[in-house]
Write a protein that holds these residues in place. Structure first.
Motif, PDB file in Angstrom:
ATOM      1  N   ARG A  95       3.747  82.294   2.356  1.00 30.35           N
ATOM      2  CA  ARG A  95       4.849  82.669   3.236  1.00 30.35           C
ATOM      3  C   ARG A  95       5.305  81.490   4.091  1.00 30.35           C
ATOM      4  NH1 ARG A  95       2.868  87.029   6.620  1.00 30.35           N
ATOM      5  NH2 ARG A  95       0.799  86.548   5.847  1.00 30.35           N
ATOM      6  N   ILE A  96       4.359  80.739   4.614  1.00 27.59           N
ATOM      7  CA  ILE A  96       4.710  79.550   5.418  1.00 27.59           C
ATOM      8  C   ILE A  96       5.403  78.513   4.543  1.00 27.59           C
ATOM      9  CG2 ILE A  96       3.755  77.564   6.668  1.00 27.59           C
ATOM     10  CD1 ILE A  96       1.624  79.531   7.791  1.00 27.59           C
ATOM     11  N   GLY A  97       4.865  78.284   3.360  1.00 21.94           N
ATOM     12  CA  GLY A  97       5.465  77.316   2.436  1.00 21.94           C
ATOM     13  C   GLY A  97       6.894  77.670   2.074  1.00 21.94           C
ATOM     14  N   LEU A  98       7.139  78.953   1.861  1.00 26.67           N
ATOM     15  CA  LEU A  98       8.500  79.378   1.530  1.00 26.67           C
ATOM     16  C   LEU A  98       9.451  79.176   2.705  1.00 26.67           C
ATOM     17  CD1 LEU A  98       7.670  82.541  -0.565  1.00 26.67           C
ATOM     18  CD2 LEU A  98       8.939  80.539  -1.373  1.00 26.67           C
ATOM     19  N   TRP A  99       9.005  79.511   3.914  1.00 24.81           N
ATOM     20  CA  TRP A  99       9.866  79.298   5.085  1.00 24.81           C
ATOM     21  C   TRP A  99      10.137  77.811   5.301  1.00 24.81           C
ATOM     22  CZ3 TRP A  99      13.018  82.677   6.653  1.00 24.81           C
ATOM     23  CH2 TRP A  99      12.704  84.040   6.678  1.00 24.81           C
ATOM     24  N   VAL A 100       9.136  76.975   5.087  1.00 22.87           N
ATOM     25  CA  VAL A 100       9.329  75.523   5.228  1.00 22.87           C
ATOM     26  C   VAL A 100      10.326  75.032   4.172  1.00 22.87           C
ATOM     27  CG1 VAL A 100       8.199  73.270   4.981  1.00 22.87           C
ATOM     28  CG2 VAL A 100       7.118  75.073   6.358  1.00 22.87           C
ATOM     29  N   ALA A 101      10.141  75.462   2.926  1.00 19.12           N
ATOM     30  CA  ALA A 101      11.054  75.055   1.854  1.00 19.12           C
ATOM     31  C   ALA A 101      12.472  75.522   2.138  1.00 19.12           C
ATOM     32  CB  ALA A 101      10.568  75.603   0.507  1.00 19.12           C
ATOM     33  N   GLN A 102      12.618  76.771   2.580  1.00 19.43           N
ATOM     34  CA  GLN A 102      13.950  77.287   2.891  1.00 19.43           C
ATOM     35  C   GLN A 102      14.598  76.514   4.036  1.00 19.43           C
ATOM     36  OE1 GLN A 102      12.337  81.609   2.428  1.00 19.43           O
ATOM     37  NE2 GLN A 102      14.540  81.778   2.728  1.00 19.43           N
ATOM     38  N   THR A 103      13.820  76.174   5.037  1.00 19.13           N
ATOM     39  CA  THR A 103      14.357  75.424   6.181  1.00 19.13           C
ATOM     40  C   THR A 103      14.777  74.016   5.761  1.00 19.13           C
ATOM     41  OG1 THR A 103      12.989  76.732   7.685  1.00 19.13           O
ATOM     42  CG2 THR A 103      13.863  74.655   8.537  1.00 19.13           C
ATOM     43  N   LEU A 104      13.954  73.362   4.950  1.00 21.35           N
ATOM     44  CA  LEU A 104      14.317  72.026   4.453  1.00 21.35           C
ATOM     45  C   LEU A 104      15.582  72.077   3.605  1.00 21.35           C
ATOM     46  CD1 LEU A 104      10.848  70.534   3.429  1.00 21.35           C
ATOM     47  CD2 LEU A 104      12.398  69.645   5.177  1.00 21.35           C
ATOM     48  N   LEU A 105      15.647  73.050   2.710  1.00 22.15           N
ATOM     49  CA  LEU A 105      16.838  73.180   1.866  1.00 22.15           C
ATOM     50  C   LEU A 105      18.070  73.469   2.714  1.00 22.15           C
ATOM     51  CD1 LEU A 105      15.293  75.162  -1.107  1.00 22.15           C
ATOM     52  CD2 LEU A 105      16.284  72.860  -1.225  1.00 22.15           C
ATOM     53  N   PHE A 106      17.924  74.342   3.687  1.00 19.68           N
ATOM     54  CA  PHE A 106      19.022  74.639   4.607  1.00 19.68           C
ATOM     55  C   PHE A 106      19.522  73.354   5.270  1.00 19.68           C
ATOM     56  CE2 PHE A 106      20.058  75.277   9.116  1.00 19.68           C
ATOM     57  CZ  PHE A 106      21.206  76.056   9.011  1.00 19.68           C
ATOM     58  N   ALA A 107      18.600  72.591   5.830  1.00 16.35           N
ATOM     59  CA  ALA A 107      18.976  71.374   6.547  1.00 16.35           C
ATOM     60  C   ALA A 107      19.633  70.354   5.624  1.00 16.35           C
ATOM     61  CB  ALA A 107      17.753  70.766   7.231  1.00 16.35           C
ATOM     62  N   LEU A 108      19.036  70.111   4.474  1.00 16.17           N
ATOM     63  CA  LEU A 108      19.553  69.087   3.559  1.00 16.17           C
ATOM     64  C   LEU A 108      20.887  69.487   2.939  1.00 16.17           C
ATOM     65  CD1 LEU A 108      16.176  68.019   1.921  1.00 16.17           C
ATOM     66  CD2 LEU A 108      17.573  66.679   3.515  1.00 16.17           C
ATOM     67  N   PHE A 109      20.982  70.726   2.466  1.00 17.47           N
ATOM     68  CA  PHE A 109      22.237  71.166   1.846  1.00 17.47           C
ATOM     69  C   PHE A 109      23.360  71.269   2.880  1.00 17.47           C
ATOM     70  CE2 PHE A 109      19.807  72.377  -1.932  1.00 17.47           C
ATOM     71  CZ  PHE A 109      20.696  72.056  -2.943  1.00 17.47           C
ATOM     72  N   LEU A 125      13.582  75.960  -6.904  1.00 17.82           N
ATOM     73  CA  LEU A 125      12.842  76.791  -7.867  1.00 17.82           C
ATOM     74  C   LEU A 125      11.645  77.472  -7.209  1.00 17.82           C
ATOM     75  CD1 LEU A 125      13.012  74.526 -11.043  1.00 17.82           C
ATOM     76  CD2 LEU A 125      14.296  76.646 -10.586  1.00 17.82           C
ATOM     77  N   PHE A 126      11.010  76.797  -6.269  1.00 17.40           N
ATOM     78  CA  PHE A 126       9.906  77.392  -5.522  1.00 17.40           C
ATOM     79  C   PHE A 126      10.400  78.603  -4.716  1.00 17.40           C
ATOM     80  CE2 PHE A 126       7.416  77.279  -1.431  1.00 17.40           C
ATOM     81  CZ  PHE A 126       6.264  77.884  -1.947  1.00 17.40           C
ATOM     82  N   VAL A 127      11.528  78.448  -4.031  1.00 12.28           N
ATOM     83  CA  VAL A 127      12.100  79.559  -3.267  1.00 12.28           C
ATOM     84  C   VAL A 127      12.510  80.691  -4.207  1.00 12.28           C
ATOM     85  CG1 VAL A 127      14.015  80.272  -1.779  1.00 12.28           C
ATOM     86  CG2 VAL A 127      12.794  78.135  -1.310  1.00 12.28           C
ATOM     87  N   LEU A 128      13.112  80.338  -5.320  1.00 16.00           N
ATOM     88  CA  LEU A 128      13.496  81.344  -6.312  1.00 16.00           C
ATOM     89  C   LEU A 128      12.275  82.134  -6.781  1.00 16.00           C
ATOM     90  CD1 LEU A 128      15.441  82.694  -8.318  1.00 16.00           C
ATOM     91  CD2 LEU A 128      15.091  80.718  -9.831  1.00 16.00           C
ATOM     92  N   TRP A 129      11.235  81.436  -7.161  1.00 11.30           N
ATOM     93  CA  TRP A 129       9.997  82.066  -7.629  1.00 11.30           C
ATOM     94  C   TRP A 129       9.375  82.926  -6.529  1.00 11.30           C
ATOM     95  CZ3 TRP A 129       5.067  80.911  -5.633  1.00 11.30           C
ATOM     96  CH2 TRP A 129       3.993  81.482  -6.316  1.00 11.30           C
ATOM     97  N   GLY A 130       9.282  82.374  -5.336  1.00  8.51           N
ATOM     98  CA  GLY A 130       8.608  83.071  -4.251  1.00  8.51           C
ATOM     99  C   GLY A 130       9.378  84.267  -3.728  1.00  8.51           C
ATOM    100  N   ARG A 131      10.659  84.091  -3.475  1.00 11.20           N
ATOM    101  CA  ARG A 131      11.446  85.176  -2.883  1.00 11.20           C
ATOM    102  C   ARG A 131      11.892  86.213  -3.903  1.00 11.20           C
ATOM    103  NH1 ARG A 131       9.364  85.029   1.817  1.00 11.20           N
ATOM    104  NH2 ARG A 131      10.084  83.351   3.179  1.00 11.20           N
TER     105      ARG A 131
END
Length: 145
Positions: free
Chosen positions: A20-34, A129-135
């Motif tokens: 859950r933490i990894g997914l939130w971190v990945a989503q936040t990074l993707l949000f910021a970068l995109f 892909l990690f977010v896709l898989w996880g969420r």
């Protein structure tokens, strides 16, 4: 004994905390970068943008701005639906869109001989892909209400 076991057992419905933490971190990074990339491509004058990203000076303004809007939509979609729990399934669709965009960006940069920028595309693809898989199945976000 059974009451102790029930309080220490992990519920099969609750994904591991690290995931859950990894997914939130990945989503936040993707949000910021995109979102950063999107805002930059949408609002920076093409002459300035071409100094940072040479390809933007070689294609139409409409193409560059459209890519910027796609980046911005992906960045917002990867985080906000999950964060607000309003239609969180949109996060999965945004992850698909972000991953697809990165596959095309990778091919685009390779075709132009810009292999030096492709590690970022690979990183963004992997995170998407990690977010896709996880969420999509491992740690979905329940809608509000």
């Amino acid at each position: 004994m059974s009451s102790t076991a029930s309080t220490t057992d992990l519920s099969p419905l609750q994904p591991p905390l690290a995931l859950r933490i990894g997914l939130w971190v990945a989503q936040t990074l993707l949000f910021a970068l995109f979102c950063f990339a999107g805002v930059t491509k949408v609002f920076t004058p093409i002459e300035e943008l071409a100094q940072m990203m040479p390809w933007t000076g070689e294609y139409s303004v409409a193409f560059v701005r459209t890519i910027g809007l796609l980046d911005l939509a992906g960045g917002l979609g990867i985080l906000l639906p999950s964060l607000t729990r309003i239609m969180p399934r949109l996060t999965v669709l945004a992850a698909i869109g972000c991953a697809t965009l990165q596959v095309f960006a990778f091919a685009f940069h390779i075709s132009r001989g810009e292999a030096a920028v492709t590690p970022l595309n690979i990183l963004l693809l992997a995170l998407s892909l990690f977010v896709l898989w996880g969420r999509n199945g491992k740690a979905p976000i329940a809608p509000r209400g």
